[in-house]
Design an enzyme around this catalytic site. Sequence first.
Site, PDB file in Angstrom:
ATOM      1  N   GLU B  13       7.054  -1.131   6.392  1.00  0.00           N
ATOM      2  CA  GLU B  13       6.664  -0.301   5.250  1.00  0.00           C
ATOM      3  C   GLU B  13       6.788  -1.007   3.915  1.00  0.00           C
ATOM      4  O   GLU B  13       7.810  -1.602   3.590  1.00  0.00           O
ATOM      5  CB  GLU B  13       7.541   0.951   5.260  1.00  0.00           C
ATOM      6  CG  GLU B  13       7.062   2.052   4.328  1.00  0.00           C
ATOM      7  CD  GLU B  13       8.114   3.137   4.180  1.00  0.00           C
ATOM      8  OE1 GLU B  13       7.940   4.203   4.787  1.00  0.00           O
ATOM      9  OE2 GLU B  13       9.110   2.894   3.460  1.00  0.00           O
ATOM     10  N   TRP B  16       3.705   1.148  -1.162  1.00  0.00           N
ATOM     11  CA  TRP B  16       2.461   1.922  -1.155  1.00  0.00           C
ATOM     12  C   TRP B  16       2.184   2.581   0.186  1.00  0.00           C
ATOM     13  O   TRP B  16       1.483   3.579   0.250  1.00  0.00           O
ATOM     14  CB  TRP B  16       1.285   1.046  -1.553  1.00  0.00           C
ATOM     15  CG  TRP B  16       1.158   0.921  -3.036  1.00  0.00           C
ATOM     16  CD1 TRP B  16       2.065   1.331  -3.973  1.00  0.00           C
ATOM     17  CD2 TRP B  16       0.066   0.368  -3.744  1.00  0.00           C
ATOM     18  NE1 TRP B  16       1.598   1.048  -5.223  1.00  0.00           N
ATOM     19  CE2 TRP B  16       0.383   0.454  -5.121  1.00  0.00           C
ATOM     20  CE3 TRP B  16      -1.158  -0.193  -3.355  1.00  0.00           C
ATOM     21  CZ2 TRP B  16      -0.489  -0.005  -6.102  1.00  0.00           C
ATOM     22  CZ3 TRP B  16      -2.022  -0.643  -4.336  1.00  0.00           C
ATOM     23  CH2 TRP B  16      -1.680  -0.550  -5.701  1.00  0.00           C
ATOM     24  N   ASN B  17       2.742   2.006   1.278  1.00  0.00           N
ATOM     25  CA  ASN B  17       2.575   2.671   2.574  1.00  0.00           C
ATOM     26  C   ASN B  17       3.164   4.061   2.470  1.00  0.00           C
ATOM     27  O   ASN B  17       2.622   5.026   2.976  1.00  0.00           O
ATOM     28  CB  ASN B  17       3.322   1.915   3.696  1.00  0.00           C
ATOM     29  CG  ASN B  17       2.648   0.617   4.056  1.00  0.00           C
ATOM     30  OD1 ASN B  17       3.315  -0.335   4.423  1.00  0.00           O
ATOM     31  ND2 ASN B  17       1.334   0.578   3.975  1.00  0.00           N
ATOM     32  N   ARG B  62       4.869  -9.468   1.451  1.00  0.00           N
ATOM     33  CA  ARG B  62       5.444  -8.610   2.496  1.00  0.00           C
ATOM     34  C   ARG B  62       5.364  -9.253   3.882  1.00  0.00           C
ATOM     35  O   ARG B  62       6.232  -9.040   4.726  1.00  0.00           O
ATOM     36  CB  ARG B  62       4.797  -7.209   2.491  1.00  0.00           C
ATOM     37  CG  ARG B  62       3.277  -7.170   2.626  1.00  0.00           C
ATOM     38  CD  ARG B  62       2.737  -5.847   2.102  1.00  0.00           C
ATOM     39  NE  ARG B  62       1.334  -5.594   2.396  1.00  0.00           N
ATOM     40  CZ  ARG B  62       0.305  -5.869   1.589  1.00  0.00           C
ATOM     41  NH1 ARG B  62       0.523  -6.450   0.424  1.00  0.00           N
ATOM     42  NH2 ARG B  62      -0.928  -5.567   1.945  1.00  0.00           N
ATOM     43  N   ARG B  90      -6.864  -7.030   5.312  1.00  0.00           N
ATOM     44  CA  ARG B  90      -8.267  -6.784   5.014  1.00  0.00           C
ATOM     45  C   ARG B  90      -8.416  -6.416   3.542  1.00  0.00           C
ATOM     46  O   ARG B  90      -7.592  -5.693   2.980  1.00  0.00           O
ATOM     47  CB  ARG B  90      -8.739  -5.631   5.893  1.00  0.00           C
ATOM     48  CG  ARG B  90     -10.136  -5.128   5.599  1.00  0.00           C
ATOM     49  CD  ARG B  90     -10.440  -3.927   6.465  1.00  0.00           C
ATOM     50  NE  ARG B  90     -11.674  -3.282   6.058  1.00  0.00           N
ATOM     51  CZ  ARG B  90     -12.069  -2.093   6.488  1.00  0.00           C
ATOM     52  NH1 ARG B  90     -11.325  -1.428   7.363  1.00  0.00           N
ATOM     53  NH2 ARG B  90     -13.195  -1.576   6.063  1.00  0.00           N
ATOM     54  N   TYR B  92      -9.846  -4.306   0.841  1.00  0.00           N
ATOM     55  CA  TYR B  92     -10.449  -2.971   0.807  1.00  0.00           C
ATOM     56  C   TYR B  92     -11.346  -2.728  -0.404  1.00  0.00           C
ATOM     57  O   TYR B  92     -11.736  -1.593  -0.662  1.00  0.00           O
ATOM     58  CB  TYR B  92      -9.353  -1.903   0.873  1.00  0.00           C
ATOM     59  CG  TYR B  92      -9.003  -1.468   2.280  1.00  0.00           C
ATOM     60  CD1 TYR B  92      -7.858  -1.923   2.900  1.00  0.00           C
ATOM     61  CD2 TYR B  92      -9.831  -0.600   2.989  1.00  0.00           C
ATOM     62  CE1 TYR B  92      -7.534  -1.530   4.192  1.00  0.00           C
ATOM     63  CE2 TYR B  92      -9.516  -0.197   4.281  1.00  0.00           C
ATOM     64  CZ  TYR B  92      -8.360  -0.669   4.873  1.00  0.00           C
ATOM     65  OH  TYR B  92      -8.047  -0.272   6.152  1.00  0.00           O
ATOM     66  N   HIS B 188      -0.707  -8.490   9.010  1.00  0.00           N
ATOM     67  CA  HIS B 188      -0.960  -7.135   8.515  1.00  0.00           C
ATOM     68  C   HIS B 188      -1.716  -6.328   9.569  1.00  0.00           C
ATOM     69  O   HIS B 188      -2.255  -6.873  10.528  1.00  0.00           O
ATOM     70  CB  HIS B 188      -1.778  -7.211   7.225  1.00  0.00           C
ATOM     71  CG  HIS B 188      -1.151  -8.098   6.195  1.00  0.00           C
ATOM     72  ND1 HIS B 188      -0.343  -7.616   5.196  1.00  0.00           N
ATOM     73  CD2 HIS B 188      -1.197  -9.440   6.030  1.00  0.00           C
ATOM     74  CE1 HIS B 188       0.082  -8.644   4.464  1.00  0.00           C
ATOM     75  NE2 HIS B 188      -0.422  -9.761   4.940  1.00  0.00           N
TER      76      HIS B 188
END
Lengths: 254, 258
Positions: B13, B16-17, B62, B90, B92, B188
């Site tokens: 985590e 923002w998660n 992270r 990825r 976004y 990720h």
Amino acid sequence: MAVYKLVLIRHGESNWNDENRFSGWFDADLSKAGEHEARRGGQALKDAGYEFDICYTSVLKRAIRTLWMVLDSIDQMWVPVHRTWRLNERHYGGLTGLNKSETAAKHGEAQVKVWRRSFDIPPPPMDPGHDFYAVISKDRRYADLSADQLPSCESLKDTIARALPFWNEEIAPQIKKGKRVLIAAHGNSLRGIVKHLEGMSEEAIMELNLPTGIPILYELDKNLKPVKPMQFLGDKETVRKAMEAVAAQGKAKK
Amino acid sequence: MSKYKVILLRHGEGEWNKENRFCSWVDQKLSTDGVKEAQACGRLLREQGYTFDVVFTSLLSRSVHTAWLVLEAMRQEWVPVVKSWRLNERHYGALIGLNRAEMALNHGEQQVKVWRRSYNVTPPPIDQSHPYYQEIYNDRRYSNCDVSKDELPRAESLKQVLDRLLPYWDGTVGPEIRSGRSVLISAHGNSCRALLKHLEGISDSDIVNVTLPTGTPVLLELDENLRAVKPRQLLGDQVKIQAAIKMVEDQGKVKPAA
């Protein structure tokens, strides 16, 4: 004229420093105090806005973790890190694991004095019967070392002799390419670099104890010669104390 | 016939998660729970006797931090860690920073599912007016990649993630595995999914339904052509793993009115 900046940092207190034991190649971890020193060092670099392009460290966790905490503090966790046994602490051979009084009891005060005062006399080797032989000499991280590279003990001269080739072949070329370098290592491997940079004598380097957890800045000319003495980075008080401690070292020995 | 083993790991985590926002190329750090997930993962790998020779991560903090925490728990801090943008999450595009539940409310759960989980639908690209544009493209870490900054993506479908990941797998990671070195990939959700699709031969339609839980080591056994010989195994407590998968899937749902 200063063309390049190089930063060195000596790791802080380990669990074994605390007990006054020779750590050498034993993979002792940082104590809580040592972790604090690393973060404080990182903060000093953050406050001064330092950016790095490549980092070098040993294969011992007390140096690696110090580097990690520094990179976290300055928000540069993505910077490439190169680990090498050549930046390891000096190998203390048969003395590894002994504390000061045990060493004196085992070998006598006079012999201890000789080892402490000597540039090129190694401690007794670590033999297969030693408590830490298996966890050190047989550790997977040293699997690629040849028989004559893997030490059983080292004098300060030996330590410097295996550290310098790495400086010359790997680190110096990167600095000359304009890469900003941070080296997180140990008292004796860093002494090798300092001795080389400043052209110090054997006697002089043995007198020098680099402060721990404090970033050490060298400003170098195009030939990688320092243009001024090493500088310490940090808050005024920390820097002042470190400078005084270093200045006092030479005097105490007389 | 199983010749090689590789472990993939999706980091835990981030801040923002917790807020259910598309983090993507924004360099969020792990939350305290994310740190604990990584440490637990490291302890599990240590208990099961894993050793690594090299670890690959993305350029995002992270992913690097997760690798460090895992190595620390395994007492293998000395293992080399190699970082590349090609393992980044990825991209976004314009959706970066938007809250997934709000998007579901505005565009419907189905559209959100399509953007999140389809194979070749590219979100709208990020542009200079986007609040996170400068933070991403002014970052020094992208100045020395194997492509110029201009060539870095502005938005990606999962297919495009695989397109930029595959050369790295073929040219850098694969050779390490083939030389017999034990590899950990700390990456990720979507970079792991893209790699899984390739290694397991998952179809474009089936990949939509593949969800990886966070902080759970994924063991892949590969043959001499680096193709999976059996389904991936998620290591650890299986009940907890199912709950973690459900939690990731639920992120796309509209929150029930209070």
